[in-house]
Design an enzyme around this catalytic site. Structure first.
Site, mmCIF file in Angstrom:
data_model
loop_
_atom_site.group_PDB
_atom_site.id
_atom_site.type_symbol
_atom_site.label_atom_id
_atom_site.label_comp_id
_atom_site.label_asym_id
_atom_site.label_seq_id
_atom_site.Cartn_x
_atom_site.Cartn_y
_atom_site.Cartn_z
ATOM 1 N N LYS A 1 0.830 -1.212 0.000
ATOM 2 C CA LYS A 1 0.000 0.000 0.000
ATOM 3 C C LYS A 1 0.862 1.258 0.000
ATOM 4 C CE LYS A 1 -3.632 -2.299 2.698
ATOM 5 N NZ LYS A 1 -4.382 -2.281 3.973
ATOM 6 N N TYR A 2 2.031 1.178 0.615
ATOM 7 C CA TYR A 2 2.879 2.360 0.727
ATOM 8 C C TYR A 2 3.447 2.808 -0.617
ATOM 9 C CZ TYR A 2 2.794 1.190 5.714
ATOM 10 O OH TYR A 2 2.399 0.901 7.000
#
Length: 519
Positions: free
Chosen positions: A260-261
């Site tokens: 997600k980062y």
């Protein structure tokens, strides 16, 4: 005054989390501030999950940040061994004491019984508490369980008529009602200790005075305090620090969320840097190393003092304005009352600002030493660096100036090391600037003037181009961009005349010829 003793107890998981490193740093700082001892203990009881090779990244992270430990692996000390897997006798003696004093008991409940008890508690709309039916068994019934191969787990007998109260050094007074605490399992049926039990025995034996850890461990504290009391140990001071959150969120920075980062605006450049740099130096990509790991910062070319400075500011402050601090200042100033309760947001831009400051404190020779390994690993310069290569790299670093924020940034300027017949071009920039109508004729004319130039320094070349522009009756933009792409292959970079001086007349002319041939 009692000597301050703190500890950090990582599990060997194969990497050192940046948030975990911050917790370790706070323990180290508190010990150093008080002239005490910092102990490194390895919690390796989960043998299925951990491997010995996974310890090295943890040790390497400590060494890179120069966080030395006074007792622990490779150092030894009077409270060893410092691996939980080697401390079984201590746990055996402690559980034997608790059982003998009727402060713990063997529980033979089956999973089905426990599940039924939970369902009944839910149906009755009351908190679940284990029934303690095993306390009612006779000696013969217990012996039968043993004979049937069911040694049972060991549970701590919680005194449900009292409260657990601590004065947390960060969070203040915290209390729990023991009437709502189920008897926790402290030893599994196979005889192995659970975390809450083992850590209490270890911390007591290591004479730890301050347990400084992340706030998610606060829920473990009542069980641990009860164990300290049951075993007659001196309770340490607890300090539960806030966890480090991912940029722009209130969620804990976690390796589980790494995918997600990649789309997090604050992290995107860091992932892109990893994907560009690490393959070039033989380290994989951001799937192998990423900004959640301490090793990322070492390998990408951060300075340890910058990361030290940055980590110290994640949840602690000297005052409301000071950002840049030396190691000595941080040690002298660090106190637990300055640790904030609110989550510490991880800010990559802020961390980079510390890096820029500390990079600017380095001499040119130190910057050369930091950049050369990247150039060598990327096969841009020979491993046996001669004086002329070192001098050229120094001149390039000087020209690039603040474009070298981390040491691996030197790889963005690989064009300075490329052979003229191998210079890569940005095709879009080449089409826009060099293929533009009239650009080729101007390049041919300017090349002729460069070939005749007696002085090839940046100032002389600047004057030469301005004279050329005046003579041709054109704007400087009509030639300068085409020249840049012709000699560097890119549309952007350091000052063009600095680039030409750095390349020298012969290399610059060969690059002109290559660009014209490409047309």
């Amino acid at each position: 005054m009692t000597e301050v003793r703190t500890r950090f107890a990582p599990s060997p998981t194969g990497y050192m989390h940046i948030g975990g490193m911050r917790t370790a740093l706070f323990n180290w700082l508190w010990a150093r501030h008080n002239g005490g001892k910092f102990i490194l203990r390895i919690d390796d009881t989960d043998r299925e999950r951990n491997v010995e090779a996974a310890l090295e990244p943890i040790f390497a992270a400590f060494r890179w940040l120069e966080l030395d430990w006074d007792e622990g692996p490779d150092v030894g000390g009077p409270h060893g061994p410092y691996y939980q897997s080697q401390r079984g006798e201590l746990y055996h003696a402690a559980v034997k004491q608790l059982l003998a004093e009727n402060k713990a008991y063997r529980c033979y409940d089956t999973p089905e019984q426990i599940q039924a008890d939970r369902q009944q508690a839910e149906q009755d709309k009351r908190p679940y508490l284990n029934t303690r039916r095993s306390l009612e068994l006779s000696e013969s019934q217990r012996a039968q369980h043993e004979a049937d191969g069911n040694p049972g787990v060991v549970r701590l007998l919680v005194p449900r008529d009292q409260k657990v109260i601590i004065e947390d050094a960060v969070r203040g007074r915290v209390e729990w009602d023991c009437g709502l605490i189920s008897d926790p399992v402290i030893v599994r049926a196979n005889g192995s200790p659970l975390y809450n039990f083992a850590t209490v025995v270890d911390d007591a034996q290591l004479e730890i005075t301050h347990v400084i850890r992340a706030e998610e461990h606060l829920s473990n504290t009542p069980t641990q305090v009860l164990l300290y009391e049951a075993l007659g140990y001196t309770q340490p001071v607890f300090a539960h620090i806030s966890f480090v959150t991912a940029p722009g969120t209130s969620k804990k920075l976690s390796k589980r969320d790494i995918s997600k980062y990649r789309n997090n605006p604050a992290f995107r450049k860091m992932f892109e840097a990893a994907d560009n740099v690490f393959p070039a130096i033989g380290l994989g990509d951001s799937d192998t190393l990423n900004p959640v790991m301490v090793e990322y910062y070492e390998k990408i070319g951060y300075l340890p003092e910058a990361v030290f400075n940055g980590l110290s500011r994640f949840g602690w402050s000297l005052d409301d304005k000071t950002e840049i601090m030396s190691r000595e200042t941080i040690i002298d100033s660090f106190t637990l009352d300055r640790v904030v309760k609110s989550p510490a947001g991880f800010d990559p831009d802020k961390l980079l600002s510390y890096q820029v400051h500390w990079m600017n404190q380095r001499s040119l020779d130190e910057k050369i030493d930091g950049c050369l390994p990247y150039l060598i690993k990327a096969s841009l310069v020979d491993e046996a660096v001669d004086a002329s290569t070192r001098e050229f790299v120094g001149r390039l670093i000087t020209v690039l100036d603040d474009r070298i924020k981390v040491f691996s940034d030197i790889l963005e300027h690989a064009d300075f090391f490329a052979a003229e017949d191998e210079l890569p071009y940005d095709d879009k920039a080449f089409d826009k600037r060099v293929r533009k109508e009239g650009a080729a004729e101007l390049l041919v004319k300017f090349r002729s003037q460069l070939a005749d130039a007696e002085q090839f320094d940046a100032a002389s070349l600047d004057a030469l181009m301005h004279s050329f522009v005046d003579a041709e009756g054109i704007k400087i933009g009509e030639i300068i961009h085409a020249v840049r792409v012709a000699v560097t292959g890119k549309a952007k970079g350091p000052g063009l005349f600095d680039c030409l001086e750095l390349l020298g007349k012969d290399r610059a002319l060969r690059r002109f010829d290559r660009a014209l041939e490409k047309l």
